[in-house]
Enzyme design. Structure first.
Site, PDB file in Angstrom:
ATOM      1  N   ALA A  84       7.944   5.264   3.166  1.00 11.03           N
ATOM      2  CA  ALA A  84       8.502   3.914   3.056  1.00 11.03           C
ATOM      3  C   ALA A  84       8.905   3.542   1.636  1.00 11.03           C
ATOM      4  O   ALA A  84       8.904   2.366   1.268  1.00 11.03           O
ATOM      5  CB  ALA A  84       7.492   2.904   3.594  1.00 11.03           C
ATOM      6  N   ASN A 121      -0.073   5.020   2.245  1.00 12.50           N
ATOM      7  CA  ASN A 121       0.187   6.460   2.309  1.00 12.50           C
ATOM      8  C   ASN A 121       1.191   6.873   1.246  1.00 12.50           C
ATOM      9  O   ASN A 121       1.163   8.002   0.741  1.00 12.50           O
ATOM     10  CB  ASN A 121       0.728   6.834   3.696  1.00 12.50           C
ATOM     11  N   HIS A 125       7.479  -2.243  -1.886  1.00 10.67           N
ATOM     12  CA  HIS A 125       6.899  -1.213  -2.756  1.00 10.67           C
ATOM     13  C   HIS A 125       7.733  -1.124  -4.031  1.00 10.67           C
ATOM     14  O   HIS A 125       8.953  -0.948  -3.969  1.00 10.67           O
ATOM     15  CB  HIS A 125       6.892   0.147  -2.069  1.00 10.67           C
TER      16      HIS A 125
END
Length: 271
Positions: free
Chosen positions: A124, A192, A222
């Site tokens: 992601a 992750n 992120h």
């Protein structure tokens, strides 16, 4: 034609299966496994081109060429070593499991001994290509800041251990700051990406992670900052959460599909 077995039939596993079923790849969706057999059978029933068999792990590993793990960190610990010992290439989605140094070294060793490939999609985030390139020289620092709506962090061990009441968070709040080695254990379903960044860059102990709960957000964000001899770069991605699991971003599924495309393609673009 490459035979593929998918382990884990949740959102990401389902998206991968549907992409293969579309006929866009020179590959066959041959087998499925999930801890919930009914979930796997429901996924199979939704497909049009292929009708993958539901198989026990041992049977699946003997029947396919490529294993795609999209289940859990525990599945990585228990199943991926078996897959490598069986001589199968493996795509790992629950990459946070590799924060365990002993497991990481075991998997890398098995892959080398059995002439297998381990694939880790970007997930992601964006910027793994830049980290890979920068690693050819020297990287001095890597920082990941993950910002999510508070309730998207529900169930994380760190939240439960500290008794944090996510529903009462009314402003941007820093919940965690520390090395990636601790972050992936504190938030196994949320960061992750920290493991992927660590593998590509300067390792789990030197990669810094911040986890922020922000009630003003509707997307998972992120941000990555990398500095080194090459200079400095900053990336930011605002991910649409999966409708089935808000802890998972849609881009993570697309990353796995893109990795499969790259595996099968004679043309490689980018680092």
């Amino acid at each position: 034609m490459l035979k593929i077995g998918v382990i884990g039939c949740g959102f990401i596993g389902g998206q991968i299966c549907r992409a293969i079923d579309s006929g866009a790849f020179d590959a066959e969706l041959y087998a499925l496994f999930d801890s919930s057999q009914s979930k796997a059978l429901k996924l199979t029933a939704s497909l049009k081109r292929y009708s993958p068999a539901y198989m026990r792990i041992e049977e699946l590993l003997q029947s396919v060429d490529l294993v795609i793990e999209s289940a859990s960190q525990n599945a990585v610990r228990l199943i991926v070593p078996q897959a490598l010992e069986a001589g199968r290439d493996v795509m790992v989605l629950s990459v946070g499991a590799l924060a365990d140094e002993e497991l990481r070294e075991k998997l890398f060793r098995l892959a080398e001994q059995n002439n297998c490939k381990l694939y880790f999609p970007s997930g992601a985030i964006v910027g793994i290509d830049g980290i890979n390139s920068a690693s050819a020289s020297e990287i001095s620092s890597v920082t990941l800041t993950t910002r999510k709506p508070p309730l998207n962090l529900a169930g994380a061990p760190h939240i439960e251990a500290l008794g944090i009441e996510l529903e009462k968070i009314e402003k941007e709040t820093l919940l965690f700051e520390g090395p990636a080695s601790e972050a992936v254990k504190a938030f196994p379903a949320n960061v992750n990406v920290a493991a992927t960044i660590s593998l590509a860059g300067i390792g789990f102990d030197r990669t810094k992670v911040k986890v922020v709960a922000d009630p003003s957000l509707s997307r998972n964000v992120h941000e990555i900052t990398v500095e080194g001899k090459f200079g400095k770069f900053f990336t930011r991605v605002e991910n649409v959460p999966s409708p089935e699991n808000p802890k998972t971003s849609y881009l993570a599924a697309l990353s796995a599909i893109s990795t499969l495309k790259k595996i099968l393609s004679p043309v490689q673009i980018g680092t």
